[in-house]
Scaffold this motif. Sequence first.
Motif, PDB file in Angstrom:
ATOM      1  N   GLY A 281      37.243  41.951  37.780  1.00  0.00           N
ATOM      2  CA  GLY A 281      38.866  42.173  38.667  1.00  0.00           C
ATOM      3  C   GLY A 281      39.575  42.703  36.699  1.00  0.00           C
ATOM      4  N   ASN A 282      39.328  41.764  36.093  1.00  0.00           N
ATOM      5  CA  ASN A 282      39.895  41.826  35.260  1.00  0.00           C
ATOM      6  C   ASN A 282      40.271  43.263  33.978  1.00  0.00           C
ATOM      7  N   LYS A 283      38.970  44.098  34.176  1.00  0.00           N
ATOM      8  CA  LYS A 283      38.472  45.096  33.492  1.00  0.00           C
ATOM      9  C   LYS A 283      39.062  45.983  33.833  1.00  0.00           C
ATOM     10  N   LEU A 284      38.864  46.276  35.403  1.00  0.00           N
ATOM     11  CA  LEU A 284      39.441  47.127  36.343  1.00  0.00           C
ATOM     12  C   LEU A 284      41.314  47.464  35.853  1.00  0.00           C
ATOM     13  N   ARG A 285      41.633  46.079  35.975  1.00  0.00           N
ATOM     14  CA  ARG A 285      42.984  46.307  35.998  1.00  0.00           C
ATOM     15  C   ARG A 285      43.398  46.071  34.483  1.00  0.00           C
ATOM     16  N   GLY A 286      42.902  45.572  33.654  1.00  0.00           N
ATOM     17  CA  GLY A 286      43.255  46.057  32.185  1.00  0.00           C
ATOM     18  C   GLY A 286      42.940  47.784  31.925  1.00  0.00           C
ATOM     19  N   ALA A 287      42.379  48.109  32.097  1.00  0.00           N
ATOM     20  CA  ALA A 287      42.081  49.970  32.502  1.00  0.00           C
ATOM     21  C   ALA A 287      42.650  50.185  32.705  1.00  0.00           C
ATOM     22  N   LEU A 288      43.245  50.094  33.826  1.00  0.00           N
ATOM     23  CA  LEU A 288      43.666  51.280  34.570  1.00  0.00           C
ATOM     24  C   LEU A 288      45.144  50.645  33.902  1.00  0.00           C
ATOM     25  N   GLY A 289      45.660  49.705  33.650  1.00  0.00           N
ATOM     26  CA  GLY A 289      47.496  49.291  32.717  1.00  0.00           C
ATOM     27  C   GLY A 289      47.190  50.064  31.913  1.00  0.00           C
TER      28      GLY A 289
ATOM     29  N   GLY B   6      47.645  38.022  54.585  1.00  0.00           N
ATOM     30  CA  GLY B   6      46.343  37.389  53.492  1.00  0.00           C
ATOM     31  C   GLY B   6      45.144  38.776  53.670  1.00  0.00           C
ATOM     32  N   GLU B   7      44.489  38.600  54.511  1.00  0.00           N
ATOM     33  CA  GLU B   7      43.292  39.320  54.570  1.00  0.00           C
ATOM     34  C   GLU B   7      43.511  41.044  53.955  1.00  0.00           C
ATOM     35  N   VAL B   8      44.362  41.569  54.369  1.00  0.00           N
ATOM     36  CA  VAL B   8      44.682  42.967  53.573  1.00  0.00           C
ATOM     37  C   VAL B   8      44.896  42.712  52.453  1.00  0.00           C
ATOM     38  N   ALA B   9      45.515  41.844  51.312  1.00  0.00           N
ATOM     39  CA  ALA B   9      46.211  41.900  50.382  1.00  0.00           C
ATOM     40  C   ALA B   9      45.709  40.620  49.376  1.00  0.00           C
ATOM     41  N   HIS B  10      45.149  39.250  49.782  1.00  0.00           N
ATOM     42  CA  HIS B  10      44.187  38.784  49.129  1.00  0.00           C
ATOM     43  C   HIS B  10      45.183  37.651  48.774  1.00  0.00           C
ATOM     44  N   ILE B  11      45.261  35.929  48.367  1.00  0.00           N
ATOM     45  CA  ILE B  11      45.973  35.253  48.354  1.00  0.00           C
ATOM     46  C   ILE B  11      46.011  34.395  47.321  1.00  0.00           C
ATOM     47  N   GLY B  12      46.733  33.900  46.682  1.00  0.00           N
ATOM     48  CA  GLY B  12      46.931  32.764  45.426  1.00  0.00           C
ATOM     49  C   GLY B  12      47.277  33.983  44.172  1.00  0.00           C
ATOM     50  N   ARG B  13      47.361  33.305  43.232  1.00  0.00           N
ATOM     51  CA  ARG B  13      47.471  33.868  42.298  1.00  0.00           C
ATOM     52  C   ARG B  13      46.332  34.769  41.073  1.00  0.00           C
ATOM     53  N   GLY B  14      46.474  35.445  40.789  1.00  0.00           N
ATOM     54  CA  GLY B  14      45.046  36.749  40.284  1.00  0.00           C
ATOM     55  C   GLY B  14      44.841  37.480  41.433  1.00  0.00           C
ATOM     56  N   ALA B  15      45.628  37.618  42.710  1.00  0.00           N
ATOM     57  CA  ALA B  15      44.676  38.263  43.862  1.00  0.00           C
ATOM     58  C   ALA B  15      44.897  39.897  43.540  1.00  0.00           C
ATOM     59  N   SER B  16      45.723  40.767  42.381  1.00  0.00           N
ATOM     60  CA  SER B  16      45.456  41.489  42.221  1.00  0.00           C
ATOM     61  C   SER B  16      44.245  42.033  41.914  1.00  0.00           C
ATOM     62  N   LEU B  17      43.410  40.822  40.942  1.00  0.00           N
ATOM     63  CA  LEU B  17      42.530  41.470  40.470  1.00  0.00           C
ATOM     64  C   LEU B  17      40.954  41.379  41.195  1.00  0.00           C
ATOM     65  N   GLY B  18      41.729  40.455  42.463  1.00  0.00           N
ATOM     66  CA  GLY B  18      40.125  40.663  43.425  1.00  0.00           C
ATOM     67  C   GLY B  18      40.085  38.751  43.517  1.00  0.00           C
ATOM     68  N   LEU B  19      41.072  37.937  43.137  1.00  0.00           N
ATOM     69  CA  LEU B  19      40.869  36.340  44.082  1.00  0.00           C
ATOM     70  C   LEU B  19      41.024  36.500  44.965  1.00  0.00           C
ATOM     71  N   GLY B  20      41.083  35.420  45.866  1.00  0.00           N
ATOM     72  CA  GLY B  20      41.843  35.060  47.078  1.00  0.00           C
ATOM     73  C   GLY B  20      41.060  36.166  48.635  1.00  0.00           C
ATOM     74  N   ARG B  21      40.289  36.782  48.162  1.00  0.00           N
ATOM     75  CA  ARG B  21      40.094  37.939  49.554  1.00  0.00           C
ATOM     76  C   ARG B  21      39.352  36.947  50.332  1.00  0.00           C
ATOM     77  N   TYR B  22      39.450  37.258  51.102  1.00  0.00           N
ATOM     78  CA  TYR B  22      38.949  36.696  52.805  1.00  0.00           C
ATOM     79  C   TYR B  22      39.011  37.163  54.001  1.00  0.00           C
TER      80      TYR B  22
END
Length: 307
Positions: free
Chosen positions: A48-56, A286-302
């Motif tokens: 997730g971190n690699k994808l986010r960094g590469a896109l940015g 929260g199910e579609v957007a994830h929760i917590g810090r680092g959600a955009s990286l893919g953390l907090g997905r349920y």
Amino acid sequence: MTGQAIDTRLVRDARPATIHELADRWRMLDITVRLPGMAAFSAAHDLGNKLRGALGSVLLDSASKAVAHRLPCNWGYTSTAEVFFGRRPMVCMGDHSSEIAKPFVFAWKADRSGALVVRLRIFGFACERAAAVADALIVAVKERVAWKEMAREIASRAPDAIEPTVDIPGESIGLTPVSSIPRQAELCFQTPVDADRGDVLANPRILLHRAVRRTALLAPWHGLSIEECYEDIVAIAELVPIDGCEPTSARAPDFGGHRHVNALSPPLIVRLSDFDNSIWQGLRIGEVAHIGRGASLGLGRYRISYR
């Protein structure tokens, strides 16, 4: 629309609303990229971190000089990098302030054909930039993601040539309609949750607070603000019975996130009951957007199952 105009739209133009109104107005769009023969990379902890960094990185190539220097974009039609990665205003909710959330999340899986399937989900009026960000994502996965570095981590091999395919829906969608509030719900986490501000295994009620906060931080991308009712919803969350909580069997790292050293709680299964409509809508978002810090990286997905 300059970077300053985006902030105005997010803060001053967002009208006060309830969480129910936000759920009704919610819009999102999924960009899906398939990478044949790369399913093994779904196990890379840093994907997730690699994808986010590469896109940015790719988006910054065509951004204004102001954005490159971490300043608000001064173009009349702002660069897409500003929309997805620019600094947004801080808003105060509860006992501390947070930046309005980035309007996207990454998720990924291995499919039966042996492909790695990467999903970039975009929220609210950021969906207007779907075509531009999809083009950037293709360049990112072909040229900027550190596949060879991750291949060493998972004892695999990166292909010499990466040939992704991309699917972009023509229109954004809302939340899946649900006829009534369930009596019970089970949250099954697919990825770890950031634990730097509390271990959710020791105190699973933190998850409810994070679902509400995440919802509030994404509401401005839909032209709404739930700041006025935020504390009332948090108070309701304190009363929701938690009927059970245990780790899943999924393997997960102890640390990760934007800085790679943030403590993580393992994926959990959490069972809840007797919640009201405001908490239910927060859980659905929260199910579609994830929760917590680092959600955009893919953390907090349920995923939610309920009855």
